[in-house]
Structures are given as structure tokens and as C-alpha cells.
Enzyme design. Sequence first.
Site, PDB file in Angstrom:
ATOM      1  N   GLY A  13       0.779  -1.242   0.000  1.00  0.00           N
ATOM      2  CA  GLY A  13       0.000   0.000   0.000  1.00  0.00           C
ATOM      3  C   GLY A  13       0.807   1.286   0.000  1.00  0.00           C
ATOM      4  N   ILE A  20       0.115   6.343   4.196  1.00  0.00           N
ATOM      5  CA  ILE A  20       0.147   5.873   5.583  1.00  0.00           C
ATOM      6  C   ILE A  20       1.087   4.668   5.692  1.00  0.00           C
ATOM      7  CG2 ILE A  20      -1.257   4.826   7.403  1.00  0.00           C
ATOM      8  CD1 ILE A  20      -3.582   6.644   6.477  1.00  0.00           C
ATOM      9  N   GLN A  40       1.481  -1.255  -6.784  1.00  0.00           N
ATOM     10  CA  GLN A  40       0.276  -1.601  -7.545  1.00  0.00           C
ATOM     11  C   GLN A  40       0.520  -1.700  -9.047  1.00  0.00           C
ATOM     12  OE1 GLN A  40      -2.913   1.215  -7.063  1.00  0.00           O
ATOM     13  NE2 GLN A  40      -4.266   0.135  -8.477  1.00  0.00           N
ATOM     14  N   ASP A  64      -1.079  -6.104  -8.032  1.00  0.00           N
ATOM     15  CA  ASP A  64      -2.403  -5.484  -8.101  1.00  0.00           C
ATOM     16  C   ASP A  64      -3.355  -6.475  -7.454  1.00  0.00           C
ATOM     17  OD1 ASP A  64      -4.990  -4.689  -8.822  1.00  0.00           O
ATOM     18  OD2 ASP A  64      -4.258  -3.675 -10.629  1.00  0.00           O
ATOM     19  N   VAL A  65      -3.933  -6.092  -6.318  1.00  0.00           N
ATOM     20  CA  VAL A  65      -4.734  -7.051  -5.537  1.00  0.00           C
ATOM     21  C   VAL A  65      -6.052  -7.441  -6.218  1.00  0.00           C
ATOM     22  CG1 VAL A  65      -3.720  -6.360  -3.322  1.00  0.00           C
ATOM     23  CG2 VAL A  65      -5.875  -5.287  -4.089  1.00  0.00           C
ATOM     24  N   VAL A  92      -4.554  -0.685   1.800  1.00  0.00           N
ATOM     25  CA  VAL A  92      -5.125  -0.592   0.456  1.00  0.00           C
ATOM     26  C   VAL A  92      -6.611  -0.289   0.560  1.00  0.00           C
ATOM     27  CG1 VAL A  92      -5.678  -1.943  -1.607  1.00  0.00           C
ATOM     28  CG2 VAL A  92      -3.482  -2.268  -0.469  1.00  0.00           C
ATOM     29  N   TYR A 157     -18.382   9.507   1.884  1.00  0.00           N
ATOM     30  CA  TYR A 157     -17.572   8.290   2.009  1.00  0.00           C
ATOM     31  C   TYR A 157     -18.341   7.102   1.402  1.00  0.00           C
ATOM     32  CZ  TYR A 157     -13.734   5.491   3.884  1.00  0.00           C
ATOM     33  OH  TYR A 157     -12.629   4.663   4.012  1.00  0.00           O
ATOM     34  N   LYS A 164     -15.418  -0.723   4.413  1.00  0.00           N
ATOM     35  CA  LYS A 164     -14.606  -0.709   5.637  1.00  0.00           C
ATOM     36  C   LYS A 164     -15.295  -1.503   6.751  1.00  0.00           C
ATOM     37  CE  LYS A 164     -11.009   1.840   4.460  1.00  0.00           C
ATOM     38  NZ  LYS A 164      -9.729   1.173   4.139  1.00  0.00           N
ATOM     39  N   THR A 195      -3.304  12.243   1.879  1.00  0.00           N
ATOM     40  CA  THR A 195      -2.541  11.299   1.045  1.00  0.00           C
ATOM     41  C   THR A 195      -3.114  11.349  -0.373  1.00  0.00           C
ATOM     42  OG1 THR A 195      -4.070   9.495   1.507  1.00  0.00           O
ATOM     43  CG2 THR A 195      -2.206   9.723   3.000  1.00  0.00           C
ATOM     44  N   LEU A 196      -2.567  10.538  -1.283  1.00  0.00           N
ATOM     45  CA  LEU A 196      -3.125  10.468  -2.641  1.00  0.00           C
ATOM     46  C   LEU A 196      -4.598  10.058  -2.599  1.00  0.00           C
ATOM     47  CD1 LEU A 196      -0.326   8.743  -4.766  1.00  0.00           C
ATOM     48  CD2 LEU A 196      -0.979  11.166  -4.739  1.00  0.00           C
TER      49      LEU A 196
HETATM   50  P1  NAD Z   1      -2.557   6.046  -0.515  1.00  0.00           P
HETATM   51  O1  NAD Z   1      -3.167   6.479  -1.782  1.00  0.00           O
HETATM   52  O2  NAD Z   1      -1.198   6.503  -0.232  1.00  0.00           O
HETATM   53  O3  NAD Z   1      -2.615   4.467  -0.372  1.00  0.00           O
HETATM   54  C1  NAD Z   1      -3.637   3.685  -0.932  1.00  0.00           C
HETATM   55  C2  NAD Z   1      -2.931   2.490  -1.534  1.00  0.00           C
HETATM   56  O4  NAD Z   1      -3.862   1.565  -2.081  1.00  0.00           O
HETATM   57  C3  NAD Z   1      -1.995   2.903  -2.682  1.00  0.00           C
HETATM   58  O5  NAD Z   1      -0.700   2.465  -2.388  1.00  0.00           O
HETATM   59  C4  NAD Z   1      -2.554   2.182  -3.875  1.00  0.00           C
HETATM   60  O6  NAD Z   1      -1.551   1.755  -4.766  1.00  0.00           O
HETATM   61  C5  NAD Z   1      -3.217   1.011  -3.194  1.00  0.00           C
HETATM   62  N1  NAD Z   1      -4.182   0.321  -4.053  1.00  0.00           N
HETATM   63  C6  NAD Z   1      -5.376   0.761  -4.544  1.00  0.00           C
HETATM   64  N2  NAD Z   1      -5.907  -0.151  -5.365  1.00  0.00           N
HETATM   65  C7  NAD Z   1      -5.026  -1.194  -5.404  1.00  0.00           C
HETATM   66  C8  NAD Z   1      -4.984  -2.423  -6.118  1.00  0.00           C
HETATM   67  N3  NAD Z   1      -5.954  -2.792  -6.957  1.00  0.00           N
HETATM   68  N4  NAD Z   1      -3.927  -3.260  -5.917  1.00  0.00           N
HETATM   69  C9  NAD Z   1      -2.911  -2.903  -5.079  1.00  0.00           C
HETATM   70  N5  NAD Z   1      -2.896  -1.736  -4.397  1.00  0.00           N
HETATM   71  C10 NAD Z   1      -3.936  -0.897  -4.566  1.00  0.00           C
HETATM   72  O7  NAD Z   1      -3.577   6.508   0.622  1.00  0.00           O
HETATM   73  P2  NAD Z   1      -3.634   6.196   2.182  1.00  0.00           P
HETATM   74  O8  NAD Z   1      -4.486   7.261   2.735  1.00  0.00           O
HETATM   75  O9  NAD Z   1      -2.279   5.985   2.725  1.00  0.00           O
HETATM   76  O10 NAD Z   1      -4.493   4.851   2.245  1.00  0.00           O
HETATM   77  C11 NAD Z   1      -4.041   3.676   2.874  1.00  0.00           C
HETATM   78  C12 NAD Z   1      -5.161   3.039   3.694  1.00  0.00           C
HETATM   79  O11 NAD Z   1      -5.480   3.882   4.785  1.00  0.00           O
HETATM   80  C13 NAD Z   1      -6.459   2.813   2.922  1.00  0.00           C
HETATM   81  O12 NAD Z   1      -7.018   1.577   3.311  1.00  0.00           O
HETATM   82  C14 NAD Z   1      -7.319   3.942   3.420  1.00  0.00           C
HETATM   83  O13 NAD Z   1      -8.688   3.611   3.326  1.00  0.00           O
HETATM   84  C15 NAD Z   1      -6.876   4.009   4.853  1.00  0.00           C
HETATM   85  N6  NAD Z   1      -7.214   5.246   5.561  1.00  0.00           N
HETATM   86  C16 NAD Z   1      -6.856   6.458   5.045  1.00  0.00           C
HETATM   87  C17 NAD Z   1      -7.192   7.622   5.730  1.00  0.00           C
HETATM   88  C18 NAD Z   1      -6.862   8.976   5.171  1.00  0.00           C
HETATM   89  O14 NAD Z   1      -7.467   9.957   5.579  1.00  0.00           O
HETATM   90  N7  NAD Z   1      -5.914   9.087   4.250  1.00  0.00           N
HETATM   91  C19 NAD Z   1      -7.863   7.533   6.950  1.00  0.00           C
HETATM   92  C20 NAD Z   1      -8.192   6.275   7.461  1.00  0.00           C
HETATM   93  C21 NAD Z   1      -7.856   5.143   6.756  1.00  0.00           C
HETATM   94  O1  0WE Z   2     -10.343   5.488   2.757  1.00  0.00           O
HETATM   95  C1  0WE Z   2     -10.088   6.622   2.399  1.00  0.00           C
HETATM   96  C2  0WE Z   2      -9.852   6.928   0.944  1.00  0.00           C
HETATM   97  C3  0WE Z   2     -10.653   6.016   0.098  1.00  0.00           C
HETATM   98  C4  0WE Z   2     -10.624   6.207  -1.375  1.00  0.00           C
HETATM   99  C5  0WE Z   2     -10.253   7.374  -2.043  1.00  0.00           C
HETATM  100  C6  0WE Z   2     -10.302   7.424  -3.420  1.00  0.00           C
HETATM  101  C7  0WE Z   2      -9.969   8.672  -4.186  1.00  0.00           C
HETATM  102  C8  0WE Z   2      -9.637   8.406  -5.632  1.00  0.00           C
HETATM  103  C9  0WE Z   2     -11.059   5.139  -2.112  1.00  0.00           C
HETATM  104  N1  0WE Z   2     -11.136   5.167  -3.452  1.00  0.00           N
HETATM  105  C10 0WE Z   2     -10.770   6.288  -4.107  1.00  0.00           C
HETATM  106  N2  0WE Z   2     -10.881   6.279  -5.462  1.00  0.00           N
HETATM  107  C11 0WE Z   2     -10.415   7.281  -6.247  1.00  0.00           C
HETATM  108  O2  0WE Z   2     -10.575   7.249  -7.479  1.00  0.00           O
HETATM  109  N3  0WE Z   2     -10.058   7.626   3.333  1.00  0.00           N
HETATM  110  C12 0WE Z   2     -10.366   7.305   4.716  1.00  0.00           C
HETATM  111  C13 0WE Z   2      -9.791   9.047   3.013  1.00  0.00           C
HETATM  112  C14 0WE Z   2     -11.124   9.686   2.807  1.00  0.00           C
HETATM  113  O3  0WE Z   2     -11.774   9.542   1.642  1.00  0.00           O
HETATM  114  C15 0WE Z   2     -12.986  10.194   1.777  1.00  0.00           C
HETATM  115  C16 0WE Z   2     -13.090  10.733   3.062  1.00  0.00           C
HETATM  116  C17 0WE Z   2     -11.889  10.407   3.733  1.00  0.00           C
HETATM  117  C18 0WE Z   2     -11.543  10.744   5.134  1.00  0.00           C
HETATM  118  C19 0WE Z   2     -14.002  10.326   0.870  1.00  0.00           C
HETATM  119  C20 0WE Z   2     -15.139  11.044   1.227  1.00  0.00           C
HETATM  120  C21 0WE Z   2     -15.264  11.560   2.493  1.00  0.00           C
HETATM  121  C22 0WE Z   2     -14.230  11.433   3.436  1.00  0.00           C
END
Ligand code: NAD
Ligand code: 0WE
Length: 262
Positions: A13, A20, A40, A64-65, A92, A157, A164, A195-196
Site C-alpha cells: 500500500g 500511511i 500496484q 495489483d490485488v 489498500v 464516504y 470498511k 494522502t493520494l
Molecule cells: P494512498 O493512496 O497513499 O494508499 C492507498 C494504496 O492503495 C496505494 O498504495 C494504492 O496503490 C493502493 N491500491 C489501490 N488499489 C489497489 C490495487 N488494486 N492493488 C494494489 N494496491 C492498490 O492513501 P492512504 O491514505 O495511505 O491509504 C491507505 C489506507 O489507509 C487505505 O485503506 C485507506 O482507506 C486508509 N485510511 C486512510 C485515511 C486517510 O485519511 N488518508 C484515513 C483512514 C484510513
Molecule cells: O479510505 C479513504 C480513501 C478512500 C478512497 C479514495 C479514493 C480517491 C480516488 C477510495 N477510493 C478512491 N478512489 C479514487 O478514485 N479515506 C479514509 C480518506 C477519505 O476519503 C474520503 C473521506 C476520507 C476521510 C471520501 C469522502 C469523504 C471522506
Amino acid sequence: MGFLEGKRALIVGVASPRSIAWSIAEAMYEQGAELAYTYQNDRLKVRVDKIAQATNSEIVLPCDVAFDEDIDRVFSELRKHWDYYDILVHSVGFAPREQLIGDYIDVISREGFQIAHDISSYSFAALAKAGLSLMEGRDGALLTLTYMGSIRAMPSYNVMGLAKASLEANMRYLAQSLGPKGIRVNAISAGPVKTLAAAGVSDFRKMMTHVETTAPMRRNITPREVGNVAAFLCSDLASGVTGETTFVDSGYNILGMAELSV
Ligand code: NAD
Ligand code: 0WE
């Protein structure tokens, strides 16, 4: 000596230095863990290579999962470097972009539901299962990342909240299933982090400001605070903890009626 000395961790991830998963890797590295990474797609390889270098790791594997073959190949490749591993970090999450824009009832679709659950929840069990033989006989630990949208209805969300909720149940079932083998399974529910995955979300800044003014600690969390709890949960210091979702969210989730401003 670090509390993860002698442990080997596979990190799934990392997409950027803001991921994260990257903060988790840093925290684990600092505590003495040896690391391997997946990425990925080819677009992300160079970035993940750099991050691997910074933590003294040469093991960087494509995965790619969405594809069973990729998941199987990760562990057959990992086996060429390691004859066991101790820690799996699953960081992920994905839903089609249009699922996160607008009102739940307007945007929910069968395809959006299926993709969100497949990538964000099923993949955790699939990775755990494919890597099980490499972890058996060790006091292993699996960790995934979740968000409060699983237990509260939140704007935008949408289907990710359902995915989730599934992921958290998945984590508990894995804990029950793997507990007898000495493998613990936990989740961290993190507060918002830029993050992205968050970059594409409209109103994300407003959400962060909301947490800053409302959460008991009156601030957002840092990714490193997630990393530190992750390192702890995957270490022997947490040997009695499994099946738990630990919030790292400045306390936001405990609130009922937040402070009344009038
Ligand atoms: P991120 O974009 O840096 O990481 C998301 C990762 O998912 C990326 O590395 C991407 O390559 C990977 N991914 C998506 N589809 C995939 C696939 N088909 N195969 C393999 N990898 C795949 O963003 P992040 O915020 O670090 O997200 C990591 C985790 O933390 C996620 O589960 C997200 O839901 C969770 N999370 C994020 C936040 C936030 O606010 N950013 C808060 C709580 C939880
Ligand atoms: O889990 C997440 C991010 C989830 C996410 C984000 C994207 C953006 C780009 C999943 N899929 C995609 N697909 C895309 O094409 N978070 C916890 C961060 C997050 O995302 C939100 C939040 C928060 C917080 C979306 C709406 C509202 C709040």
C-alpha cells in the site's frame, strides 16, 4: 534494541511518501524490522523503489490485488528472499471515483459496491491466505487500515463505509481463524490524513479543519502517529491483542454531541 528486531514485514500500500503505509514502514524500520514492499503498477514502481532504499530494502514486488495471480506471485517471489515472514501490513483501499462524489443513494451501484469490497476488504483475506505458509510457526501479526465511515454514516464516504465495515469484520474473522496458529490480526482506524487517496476528495480540507476544531485533542493526527501504533500492534508488546480496531484519530470517534458553539 528496537522492539521489532528480528521481524520481517511485508508492506502493501505504498504509493507516495505521504502514504500511511510509508509512515508505518518508517516506524517499523526504526524498531529494527526488515522490510519488503509491493507496488500496484509500473507507474508507482520508481517511487516504491526509493522508499525501499531508504529503509535498506531490496525486495520490491508488483501486486495489483484485483488479480489472484498477482497475489500468488508476491509470495512465490518473496520466498526467493525470505523463508518466513512475521508481519503483513495491508494499507489498500479503493472505490471508483464517482462513488465518492455526491449522495449515497444517487451514486451507489452494483459495480461500485463490488469493486470497493473486492479491493478494500477481500484483498486482506486473500493476502493473509496466500502468505499463510510463510508465516506459520511464527508469532505473526496482520494489520489493516480502516476509517470511521464503517461505523458512522458520513457525507461522501458512501460505499467505502460499507467496504470498511466488511474489512473490520474480515479482520475479526481472520483473528478467530488464525489465533490458534499464534497469528494476531488487528486494524487501525485512522483520522483523516492528506494522502493520494484523500487528494481527490472534495471538502477534504474542510474535514481536516472540522477535526481540528472539534476532536478532543483539537488537532489532526500525523501519519507517524499511525506508524507508531502499527509498529506496536505488530510487535510482541501487543502479544495479548487481537481482533481489535484501535482508533488513532485525536479522539474524534468518542464524541456524541460535540461542543455546542453557542
Ligand atoms: P494512498 O493512496 O497513499 O494508499 C492507498 C494504496 O492503495 C496505494 O498504495 C494504492 O496503490 C493502493 N491500491 C489501490 N488499489 C489497489 C490495487 N488494486 N492493488 C494494489 N494496491 C492498490 O492513501 P492512504 O491514505 O495511505 O491509504 C491507505 C489506507 O489507509 C487505505 O485503506 C485507506 O482507506 C486508509 N485510511 C486512510 C485515511 C486517510 O485519511 N488518508 C484515513 C483512514 C484510513
Ligand atoms: O479510505 C479513504 C480513501 C478512500 C478512497 C479514495 C479514493 C480517491 C480516488 C477510495 N477510493 C478512491 N478512489 C479514487 O478514485 N479515506 C479514509 C480518506 C477519505 O476519503 C474520503 C473521506 C476520507 C476521510 C471520501 C469522502 C469523504 C471522506
